[in-house]
Design an enzyme around this catalytic site. Structure first.
Site, PDB file in Angstrom:
ATOM      1  N   SER A 282     -16.475 -37.452 -18.646  1.00 24.74           N
ATOM      2  CA  SER A 282     -15.458 -38.446 -18.283  1.00 24.74           C
ATOM      3  C   SER A 282     -15.898 -39.471 -17.262  1.00 24.74           C
ATOM      4  CB  SER A 282     -14.209 -37.729 -17.771  1.00 24.74           C
ATOM      5  OG  SER A 282     -14.516 -36.986 -16.607  1.00 24.74           O
TER       6      SER A 282
ATOM      7  N   HIS B 134     -12.317 -37.167 -24.156  1.00 24.83           N
ATOM      8  CA  HIS B 134     -12.713 -38.583 -24.280  1.00 24.83           C
ATOM      9  C   HIS B 134     -13.427 -38.877 -25.594  1.00 24.83           C
ATOM     10  CE1 HIS B 134     -11.519 -39.646 -20.187  1.00 24.83           C
ATOM     11  NE2 HIS B 134     -11.855 -38.399 -19.902  1.00 24.83           N
TER      12      HIS B 134
ATOM     13  N   LYS C  81      -5.339 -39.999 -24.112  1.00 27.85           N
ATOM     14  CA  LYS C  81      -6.374 -41.028 -23.924  1.00 27.85           C
ATOM     15  C   LYS C  81      -6.403 -41.959 -25.147  1.00 27.85           C
ATOM     16  CE  LYS C  81      -8.358 -37.876 -20.650  1.00 27.85           C
ATOM     17  NZ  LYS C  81      -7.426 -38.195 -19.564  1.00 27.85           N
TER      18      LYS C  81
END
Ligand SMILES: Cc1ncc(COP(=O)(O)O)c(C=O)c1O
Length: 414
Positions: A203, A231, A262
């Site tokens: 990240s 991610h 996300k």
């Protein structure tokens, strides 16, 4: 007689003094801690966003170009997601009223679990209220006193917190260092269960996990892998399925964790893996059992986000095109971006005070990129973490580059 009188007086005075000192210091303790944080440049404050999340946001009545959001595909304010949320509220209301094992389990939970199972190409999936909740409790559910958890040094705070809750022995290997990982596995060969935890896309670093090599070792030493794909989900791989698709890997010893917060623009976490592991986790994971179920609007948003990701590969195409272009230009400007292969672009500044000043400089020019400081990243690697969204415009990127070019010029004297 006199002695015991003075002794009692002494003890009373000590008691009163300690009482007052204790009371005083407890009142002042946190104030002193705040002063220390401020002195070290580590004091944190909140910025308030007064608009929807997108390439441009309003804060303090001003417009800012946002280059620090994980809303990579721009879905957090997508009209179809908003429509799905409104329809779900009309049909199911706003709350679930209980945990899923009591009476909060709704049709949308099952639908989203089925969708994420298909998307991740696993046998089953389980939802949680956030990605943090997954990591913080799945690690302790999977491991016990006679086990070992082995994590990459750059793993996210939620993984570290999960390890703190687990009774298993904790071992940490240097970032993506496969030889070090093997040495740890060898040393712990007699542990009943060995759990290796890695992120797909790290990240804060933007680096990608050496998953094929980790899997090789996992097979050799009969270990499980917990892959944090927070991610990578929606981003890596031709279809955006994540790190396993990127490396063309399918294996039941990999448990994939992910989040809807996300690239999917929504909220909530999930675990996807083999049926037996998911059934076990449904029975053993405390944050699943003892927490109220995700609400209908959030579930419907995530279902719609998965559909959009499946049907619109061009969103990822746009993102990668812009990311590639920005990285090249940043390198030309002489910024150290750690050769990040992913959509996360760290600009290493290397000092708490300096990174704060850089971030403030950008803020004054209408660009929103908060400073990333210790302990989120290690000392000396303080950074600006730049991310873009697929719906940023070329002009937005050009403006960012112009300001970063100015910053490079004034950077040394800030
Ligand atoms: C690698 C990683 N794992 C887990 C999480 C937690 O996910 P969530 O924001 O859904 O709680 C994050 C969020 O920052 C993350 O970066």
């Amino acid at each position: 007689m006199l002695n015991s009188y003075f002794l009692s007086l002494y003890f009373i005075l000590v008691y009163v003094n300690n009482y007052l000192k204790g009371y005083d210091s407890i009142v002042n303790f946190f104030q002193e801690e705040i002063k220390k944080l401020k002195k070290k440049g580590l004091y944190r404050t909140l910025n308030v966003i007064e608009s929807a999340q997108g390439p441009i946001v309003k804060s303090g009545g001003r417009d800012f170009l946002l280059f620090s959001s994980n809303n990579y595909l721009g879905l957090a304010n997508h009209p179809e997601l908003k429509k799905a949320a409104k329809e779900a509220i009309d049909k199911y209301g706003v709350g679930t009223g209980a945990s899923r094992l009591i009476s909060g389990n709704m049709a949308l939970h099952k639908e989203l679990e089925d969708e994420i199972t298909k998307f991740k190409e696993t046998e089953a999936a389980l939802l949680f209220t956030s990605g943090y909740m997954v990591n913080v409790s799945v690690i302790s559910a999977l491991t016990d006193r006679d086990d070992v958890v082995i994590i990459d040094k750059l793993c996210h705070a939620s993984i570290v917190d999960g390890c703190r809750l687990s009774k298993a022995k904790l071992q940490i290997y240097p970032h993506n260092d496969i030889n070090a990982l093997e040495k740890i596995l060898k040393r712990n060969i007699n542990k009943i269960k060995k759990l290796i935890v890695t992120e797909g896309v790290f990240s804060m670093q933007g680096s990608i996990s050496s998953l094929p090599e980790i899997l090789f070792l996992a097979k050799k030493y009969k270990a499980l892998i917990l892959l944090d794909d927070a991610h990578a989900t929606g981003i890596l791989g031709n279809k955006g399925r994540g790190t396993c698709e990127y490396f063309d890997i399918k294996d039941e010893s990999i448990i994939q964790m992910g989040t809807f917060s996300k690239a999917l623009g929504s909220l909530g976490g999930f675990i996807a893996g083999s049926k037996s592991i998911i059934n076990y986790l449904r029975n053993k994971t405390r944050s699943f059992i003892y927490s109220t179920a995700l609400p209908p609007a959030v579930l419907a948003t995530s279902i719609k986000a998965l559909e959009i990701i499946k049907n619109n590969p061009e969103l990822r195409g746009e993102l990668w095109k812009k990311v590639g272009c920005l990285k090249n230009k940043l390198k030309e400007l002489g910024y150290n971006i750690l050769n990040s292969p992913s959509q996360i672009i760290p600009i290493i500044i290397g000092d708490n005070e300096k990174v704060l000043k850089f971030s403030k400089f950008l803020y004054e020019k209408g660009i929103f990129i908060p400073a990333i400081r210790t302990p989120t990243v290690s000392k000396g690697t303080e950074r600006l973490r730049v991310t873009i969204m697929s719906n940023h415009k070329e002009d937005d990127l050009n403006y960012l580059l112009n300001v970063l070019s100015d910053l490079k010029r004034v950077g040394l004297v800030l």
